[in-house]
Design an enzyme around this catalytic site. Structure first.
Site, PDB file in Angstrom:
ATOM      1  N   ASN A  10       0.813  -1.314  -0.269  1.00 26.09           N
ATOM      2  CA  ASN A  10       0.228  -0.213  -0.081  1.00 26.09           C
ATOM      3  C   ASN A  10       1.146   1.257  -0.056  1.00 26.09           C
ATOM      4  O   ASN A  10       1.527   1.358   1.375  1.00 26.09           O
ATOM      5  CB  ASN A  10      -0.801  -0.463   1.432  1.00 26.09           C
ATOM      6  CG  ASN A  10      -1.602   1.087   1.479  1.00 26.09           C
ATOM      7  OD1 ASN A  10      -1.589   2.215   0.657  1.00 26.09           O
ATOM      8  ND2 ASN A  10      -2.774   1.515   2.324  1.00 26.09           N
ATOM      9  N   LYS A  12      -0.053   3.996  -0.360  1.00 30.45           N
ATOM     10  CA  LYS A  12      -0.774   5.079   0.813  1.00 30.45           C
ATOM     11  C   LYS A  12      -0.547   6.732  -0.610  1.00 30.45           C
ATOM     12  O   LYS A  12      -0.433   6.419  -1.773  1.00 30.45           O
ATOM     13  CB  LYS A  12      -0.398   5.630   1.722  1.00 30.45           C
ATOM     14  CG  LYS A  12      -0.278   4.116   2.753  1.00 30.45           C
ATOM     15  CD  LYS A  12       0.088   4.623   4.192  1.00 30.45           C
ATOM     16  CE  LYS A  12      -0.382   3.602   4.689  1.00 30.45           C
ATOM     17  NZ  LYS A  12      -0.142   3.280   6.497  1.00 30.45           N
ATOM     18  N   HIS A  96      -9.271   0.975   5.312  1.00 27.52           N
ATOM     19  CA  HIS A  96      -8.122   1.090   5.971  1.00 27.52           C
ATOM     20  C   HIS A  96      -8.757   1.285   6.955  1.00 27.52           C
ATOM     21  O   HIS A  96      -9.325   2.461   7.078  1.00 27.52           O
ATOM     22  CB  HIS A  96      -6.913   1.893   4.901  1.00 27.52           C
ATOM     23  CG  HIS A  96      -5.763   1.533   5.240  1.00 27.52           C
ATOM     24  ND1 HIS A  96      -5.223   2.815   5.999  1.00 27.52           N
ATOM     25  CD2 HIS A  96      -4.835   0.730   5.319  1.00 27.52           C
ATOM     26  CE1 HIS A  96      -4.351   2.454   6.737  1.00 27.52           C
ATOM     27  NE2 HIS A  96      -3.949   1.348   5.895  1.00 27.52           N
ATOM     28  N   GLU A  98      -6.713   3.989   8.191  1.00 28.39           N
ATOM     29  CA  GLU A  98      -7.150   5.469   8.142  1.00 28.39           C
ATOM     30  C   GLU A  98      -7.674   6.173   7.358  1.00 28.39           C
ATOM     31  O   GLU A  98      -8.554   7.064   7.629  1.00 28.39           O
ATOM     32  CB  GLU A  98      -5.573   5.752   6.865  1.00 28.39           C
ATOM     33  CG  GLU A  98      -3.985   5.636   7.660  1.00 28.39           C
ATOM     34  CD  GLU A  98      -3.434   5.334   6.369  1.00 28.39           C
ATOM     35  OE1 GLU A  98      -1.934   5.226   7.163  1.00 28.39           O
ATOM     36  OE2 GLU A  98      -3.079   5.440   5.778  1.00 28.39           O
ATOM     37  N   GLU A 166      -5.036  -5.379  10.249  1.00 24.68           N
ATOM     38  CA  GLU A 166      -4.246  -4.141  10.890  1.00 24.68           C
ATOM     39  C   GLU A 166      -4.141  -2.948  12.599  1.00 24.68           C
ATOM     40  O   GLU A 166      -5.169  -2.494  12.042  1.00 24.68           O
ATOM     41  CB  GLU A 166      -4.223  -3.242   9.770  1.00 24.68           C
ATOM     42  CG  GLU A 166      -3.603  -3.730   8.067  1.00 24.68           C
ATOM     43  CD  GLU A 166      -3.399  -2.816   6.908  1.00 24.68           C
ATOM     44  OE1 GLU A 166      -2.239  -2.657   7.094  1.00 24.68           O
ATOM     45  OE2 GLU A 166      -3.765  -2.015   6.610  1.00 24.68           O
ATOM     46  N   GLY A 172       2.762   2.144  10.338  1.00 21.25           N
ATOM     47  CA  GLY A 172       3.602   3.665  11.388  1.00 21.25           C
ATOM     48  C   GLY A 172       4.576   3.496  11.940  1.00 21.25           C
ATOM     49  O   GLY A 172       4.653   4.687  12.054  1.00 21.25           O
ATOM     50  N   SER A 212       3.649  -1.615  10.468  1.00 19.03           N
ATOM     51  CA  SER A 212       4.975  -2.174  10.531  1.00 19.03           C
ATOM     52  C   SER A 212       6.331  -3.268   9.962  1.00 19.03           C
ATOM     53  O   SER A 212       6.563  -3.829  10.338  1.00 19.03           O
ATOM     54  CB  SER A 212       5.656  -1.564  11.488  1.00 19.03           C
ATOM     55  OG  SER A 212       4.354  -0.276  12.174  1.00 19.03           O
TER      56      SER A 212
END
Length: 253
Positions: A10, A12, A96, A98, A166, A172, A212
């Site tokens: 991904n 992003k 996702h 985010e 996730e 991240g 990560s």
């Protein structure tokens, strides 16, 4: 047949034309496990999808990072599943964390998106995962089950769905779920599918880990029996993505 290892990258909201071409060149030149051992999908931003698709080695596929919840029309700024299908983009990432956090996408909205994308012939990487507060409160499985249930209520055919677990606290941040933590949630998710969908779907659906993932930790994670691959963020923009793809050989060894 076992579950084929799956590695998604991904990208992003990153990249320029030059950078994207460099990343693709690295991927194209990399020595990777054969496609019967690992399925590889990379997800650049929308604007780079056609160029990546045209340059990328044929055994790697592309994914969009999102799509609209229904047919296109008067939805300024959105991209529909039909458009992705028309471009020959086979995969899409939906739900996702985010987007759930920053854009307020609810479990139900994500479920509707997954169902609509599948109805248009796309394959879906459906993301689930808990926040740090939820993990510390001991409600990880409750959260992940509710996210999965919202998808299960809208679809019948799971053959084109990959679930990406996730943990939000690991995305991240450099914090990684330990292999044991990842395995525990993946196994619980598979049990949930077995009880609430079917034993067949539980056995065949790939549940991949994101949060990560790096060249340094990927082999140990890949060795877990219910970890069927990875959804990789930052490291997918770097040459080490090749090493992560090759963690698939841990499973086939």
């Amino acid at each position: 047949m076992g579950r084929k290892f799956f590695v998604g990258g991904n990208w992003k909201c990153n990249g320029t034309t030059d950078q994207v071409e460099k990343i693709v060149k690295t991927l194209n030149e990399g020595q990777v496990a054969p496609s019967d051992v690992v399925e590889v999908v990379v997800s650049p931003p929308y604007v780079f999808l056609p160029v990546v698709k045209s340059l990328l080695r044929p055994e790697f596929q592309v994914a969009a990072q999102n799509c609209w919840v229904k047919k296109g029309g008067a939805f300024t700024g959105e991209v529909s599943a039909e458009m992705l299908a028309n471009l020959g983009v086979p995969w899409v990432i939906l739900g996702h964390s985010e987007r759930r956090a920053l854009l307020g996408e609810s479990n139900e909205f994500v479920g509707d998106k997954v169902a609509y994308a599948l109805s248009q012939g796309l394959k879906v990487i459906a993301c689930v995962g808990e926040t740090l507060e939820q993990r510390e409160a001991g409600s990880t499985m409750e959260v992940v089950a509710a996210q999965t249930k919202a998808i299960a209520e809208k679809i019948n055919d799971w053959s084109n769905v990959v679930i990406a677990y996730e943990p939000v606290w690991a995305i991240g941040t450099g914090k990684v779920a330990t292999p044991a933590q990842a395995q525990e949630v993946h196994a619980s998710l598979r049990d949930w599918l077995k009880t609430n969908v079917s034993p067949e779907v539980a056995e065949s659906t790939r549940i991949i880990y994101g949060g990560s993932v790096t060249a340094a930790n990927c082999k140990e994670l890949a060795a877990q029996p219910d970890v069927d691959g990875f959804l990789v963020g930052g490291a997918s923009l770097k040459p080490e993505f090749i090493d992560i793809i090759n963690a698939a050989t841990v499973k086939s060894a």
